[in-house]
Design a protein around this motif. Structure first.
Motif, mmCIF file in Angstrom:
data_model
loop_
_atom_site.group_PDB
_atom_site.id
_atom_site.type_symbol
_atom_site.label_atom_id
_atom_site.label_comp_id
_atom_site.label_asym_id
_atom_site.label_seq_id
_atom_site.Cartn_x
_atom_site.Cartn_y
_atom_site.Cartn_z
ATOM 1 N N GLN A 330 -24.784 21.670 -12.060
ATOM 2 C CA GLN A 330 -24.887 23.130 -11.645
ATOM 3 C C GLN A 330 -25.327 23.973 -12.894
ATOM 4 O O GLN A 330 -24.802 23.689 -13.981
ATOM 5 N N MET A 331 -25.992 25.031 -12.525
ATOM 6 C CA MET A 331 -26.281 26.193 -13.845
ATOM 7 C C MET A 331 -26.369 27.336 -12.788
ATOM 8 O O MET A 331 -26.999 27.551 -11.781
ATOM 9 N N THR A 332 -26.235 28.355 -13.734
ATOM 10 C CA THR A 332 -26.153 29.752 -13.299
ATOM 11 C C THR A 332 -27.246 30.689 -13.975
ATOM 12 O O THR A 332 -27.711 30.359 -15.002
ATOM 13 N N PRO A 333 -27.621 31.805 -13.407
ATOM 14 C CA PRO A 333 -28.597 32.556 -14.249
ATOM 15 C C PRO A 333 -28.267 32.999 -15.908
ATOM 16 O O PRO A 333 -29.108 33.072 -16.479
ATOM 17 N N ASP A 334 -26.985 33.082 -16.029
ATOM 18 C CA ASP A 334 -26.449 33.270 -17.364
ATOM 19 C C ASP A 334 -25.553 32.348 -18.095
ATOM 20 O O ASP A 334 -25.022 32.564 -19.037
ATOM 21 N N GLU A 335 -25.857 31.127 -17.339
ATOM 22 C CA GLU A 335 -25.178 29.910 -17.993
ATOM 23 C C GLU A 335 -23.817 30.167 -18.233
ATOM 24 O O GLU A 335 -22.965 29.491 -19.229
#
Length: 809
Positions: A330-335
């Protein structure tokens, strides 16, 4: 399977196991973990297991160190190895920008308790002889506590310790549906039957988006596909092992955009894909037949990184490749993870979006466990809180930002830098006018926000650096024009709520630490947590006995809404409405603000009729239904004009034609520092009380009750707490920013909460938390800025207009 538990954790990877372990460590043994197949069968088993502490944040630094501490404790408790190797991590700087990043970081590390040290090129050569020496190497930084752990072993160890305390683990048990029951509990339907619980935790890894949709959540996280290679045995490494010599530290060199570490006599090569080469996985749902599987090797995606790595570490190309490991995580927009309460749901917790579940597992498990058991995570978790993202975070926006974030992972990062992908998304009607006047934009809560103004549209090119930049002259002009004449800023992304109903005043008074304002007046009010920390800040405007208008920071709109919604009474006596998208905001400030605004409105703006911190409704130009609020974050005479968004372009056009110069965020930040105004998540944060922040005047305890009052009274009685001071520092090529260490006689005594260059005073200003015996004006201390001890002195109140006469003019 049992039918009820206090807590049910969905997901049997490292993060889920850590949550289960954390719960049992804090006394909650009635906990169950559900895993759809077998433990570690998702991203965990294919993870590299790196433990990294390099991050320019005080709280996040402490979290990463906490993970390492927890894993070390787990290893001791089970009496067997979990593959924890604290071999250290060496980062190399080949450019001035990267070296500046290291120089700026060391003070943050020391203040947060992260052991690290800067190295010369000669020391790098001695420490890691496999790295080719280069004339471009400026230096390096070594994190001695970093390393790696065996992902499967640490997961199994935590699950085992949790079971020994009484927790249960059910494998081959897939959660298929969730239902909120009338008693507030959750019912989880699985392929093995149903189970109810008081608290439900999602730790589902790659299944995060599709699992969350079952309860109506659209999470801003997307799996990316990452890979690493393992080489055959390297003779030099084999010889070193035979001699009993320690492993080389993990090596990161920006030239090749990857990490290298020893792996049982070979080398593990882990490249970071560039944005154009990054592949996403399962944007909507994970294929039903995908489990403990690997994806096919994709060498083309990282060929450039491989070729660069061989040039820098020739040994890498002298042996064969043994294996490729490629799979999603998984990855998010702000890491950063999504860890905390799920918005819109009671007793639903998220441990999702982990950009490295092994690194984050330990600390997220510990903090969520405390939150569930004690009602408080024990530290400020704002940077990980899922509610930092509002409803602007659509699937396609998330996909583009994830590509950009991971694709720039190996870049040198400058605090406050802006990234262009998926922008502009949300703009106000005046966007084109301000762009024509040279606006350089940043983004708040998905909305464009002016950062500074160039001379023309053609010159409006973003600039970010640790050092002086050309555009600082433009920002200084904005500040001085505003302070000496007047200026305006378009700040429509501010959070805006209305509060009405017969019970509105009584309810709001029971929340806020400050007394409610009189009708047509306003106050700054703090919403505290039970420990006295500051959860939120609002400008509270009162139009009638039970008619309020609340204004807060742009980036915490979703958090503020969710928090207030949870606190609403069960009856219909209070009506809370989010009007953030309906109203724009333009702030006019400066000594000539009244002279400029008065011809545009019929409202009498004189001090007698319209005093400081008062509010009126009226017309401005053609705009009807405008809230005129006499307040300014600049510390100058000024009004905020909260208007129906359809009038935004018209109002900006009016001010421009009146000759008023626009200013941006950088000027506003400088002016608020010059006034020592506190900022959200800097001086106003969950682990700092109003007394520590010097906001005593916004706390009224006599004759009323509110959340956190008992904790504040206890703190005041005990007296031994830190206090916020304002410091004056010299300015050189670099400025103080935030989270740097503060020292007295060589000893660390505190940290900076925020700081920067004062364009009006021509020196640096910082606010810092220090012991009470160091708060008297004139007290001298030092701040470690850019690896240089700089003299600092406490100033009284603030640097500009300490008597506060300007806003009252």
């Amino acid at each position: 399977m049992q039918s009820h538990a206090k807590v049910v954790v969905v997901g049997g990877g490292c993060v889920g196991a850590s949550v289960l372990y954390g719960l049992t460590q804090h006394g909650c043994t009635d906990a169950v973990m559900l895993e759809r197949t077998t433990l570690t069968s998702g991203s965990t088993w294919r993870a590299a297991g790196l433990l990294v502490t390099f991050v320019r944040s005080h709280n996040v630094s402490k979290m990463t160190m906490e993970t390492i501490r927890i894993y070390s404790e787990v290893e001791k408790k089970i009496g067997a190895s979990v593959g924890l190797r604290q071999v250290g991590q060496l980062r190399v700087a080949n450019t001035q920008e990267r070296w500046d990043e290291f120089l700026s970081y060391v003070s943050i590390a020391e203040a947060a308790g992260v052991p690290c040290k800067l190295l010369t090129p000669e020391e790098i050569a001695e420490l890691h002889p496999l790295l080719n020496q280069s004339e471009h190497i400026r230096g390096g930084i070594l994190h001695t506590e970093d390393g790696y752990v065996n992902p499967a072993d640490i997961t199994m160890a935590m699950a085992r310790l949790a079971r020994e305390k009484g927790a249960k683990v059910f494998q081959n048990t897939e959660a298929a549906a969730y239902e909120k029951l009338e008693n507030g509990h959750w019912k989880v339907t699985t392929n093995q039957g149903e189970i109810t619980c008081e608290h439900l935790v999602f730790a589902t890894g790659n299944y995060a988006r599709e699992n969350a949709r079952r309860v109506g959540l659209d999470l801003p996280c997307i799996p990316i596909v990452h890979q690493y290679w393992t080489t055959d045995t390297v003779p030099l490494l084999k010889e070193r092992r035979a001699q009993g010599l320690p492993e080389f530290p993990i090596l990161r060199d920006e030239d090749y955009g990857a990490y290298l570490r020893e792996d049982v006599g070979g080398i593990q090569f882990g490249p970071y894909e560039f944005t154009k080469d990054l592949k996403l996985f399962a944007e909507d749902h994970v294929p039903p037949d995908f489990g403990a599987d690997l994806l096919p090797e994709d060498f083309d995606a990282v060929q450039t990184q491989w070729e660069r790595a061989i040039e820098r570490v020739p040994t890498l190309g002298e042996v064969g490749i043994k294996a490729n490991t490629r799979g999603p995580f998984q990855m998010t927009p702000d890491e950063l993870p999504l860890a905390g309460p799920a918005p819109g749901h009671e007793n639903l917790w998220l441990a999702e979006g982990m950009p490295g579940g092994i690194l984050w597992g330990g600390t997220v498990g510990e903090r969520l466990a405390r939150w569930i058991v004690d009602g408080d995570p024990g530290m400020d978790m704002s940077e990980l809180d899922p509610r930092r993202f509002s409803d602007y975070a659509s699937k396609r926006w998330t996909m583009d930002k994830v590509r950009e974030t991971w694709g720039t992972h190996m870049n040198a990062h400058i605090p406050g830098e802006d990234f262009p992908d998926a922008r502009p998304m949300k703009t106000m009607g005046s966007y084109d006018l301000l762009s024509a006047h040279g606006a350089v934009w940043t983004s708040f809560n998905g909305c464009e926000f002016p950062r500074w103004f160039a001379k023309s549209r053609e010159d409006a090119v973003p600039e970010h650096s640790f050092r002086r930049t050309n555009h600082m002259e433009r920002v200084q002009e904005e500040v001085r024009t505003t302070r000496d004449v007047a200026g305006f800023i378009e700040m429509s992304p501010m959070t805006k709520f209305t509060l009405r109903g017969p019970g509105a005043a009584e309810w709001l008074d029971g929340l806020m630490a400050n007394r409610l304002p009189k009708v047509r007046r306003m106050t700054l009010s703090l919403l505290l947590n039970p420990k006295g920390g500051m959860d939120a800040e609002y400008t509270v405007v009162r139009y009638a006995d039970n008619d309020f208008y609340l204004v807060s920071t742009p980036n915490w709109r979703a958090y503020n809404w969710d928090q207030l919604r949870r606190l609403l009474p069960n009856d219909s006596s209070v009506l809370l409405e989010d009007v953030s998208e309906q109203l724009g905001v333009i702030a006019l400030a400066g000594p000539k603000a009244r002279e400029i605004l008065q011809p545009l409105t019929d409202n009498d703006l004189s001090n007698e009729t319209f005093p400081w911190l008062s509010a009126q409704m009226g017309e401005v130009g053609y705009a009807k239904g405008v809230h005129l609020l006499r307040v300014s974050y600049t510390g100058e005479l000024g009004w905020e004009l909260h208007h129906p968004v359809g009038y935004n372009r018209h109002l900006v056009d009016l001010l421009l034609k009146a000759g008023v110069k626009p200013f941006g965020l950088e000027a506003l930040e400088s002016m608020r520092l010059e006034k020592s105004y506190r900022a959200i998540n800097r001086e106003i944060c969950k682990d700092m009380t109003p007394y520590e922040a010097g906001l005593d005047r916004f706390v009224v305890t006599d004759g009323r009750d509110f959340i956190g009052k008992a904790a504040l009274l206890k703190q005041k009685k005990e007296g031994a707490y830190r206090r916020l001071v304002t410091l004056k520092l010299p300015f050189g090529e670099t400025s103080v920013m935030f989270d740097e260490g503060v020292y007295a006689q060589g000893k660390l005594i505190g940290r900076v909460t925020s700081g920067g260059f004062s364009y009006y005073c021509n020196h640096d200003i910082a606010m810092a938390l220090v012991p009470q015996n160091m708060t008297a004006p004139g007290t001298k201390m030092q701040v470690l800025v850019h690896n240089e001890m700089r003299d600092a002195v406490v100033i009284d109140t603030c640097a500009v207009d300490p008597a506060n006469t300007r806003p009252r003019a």
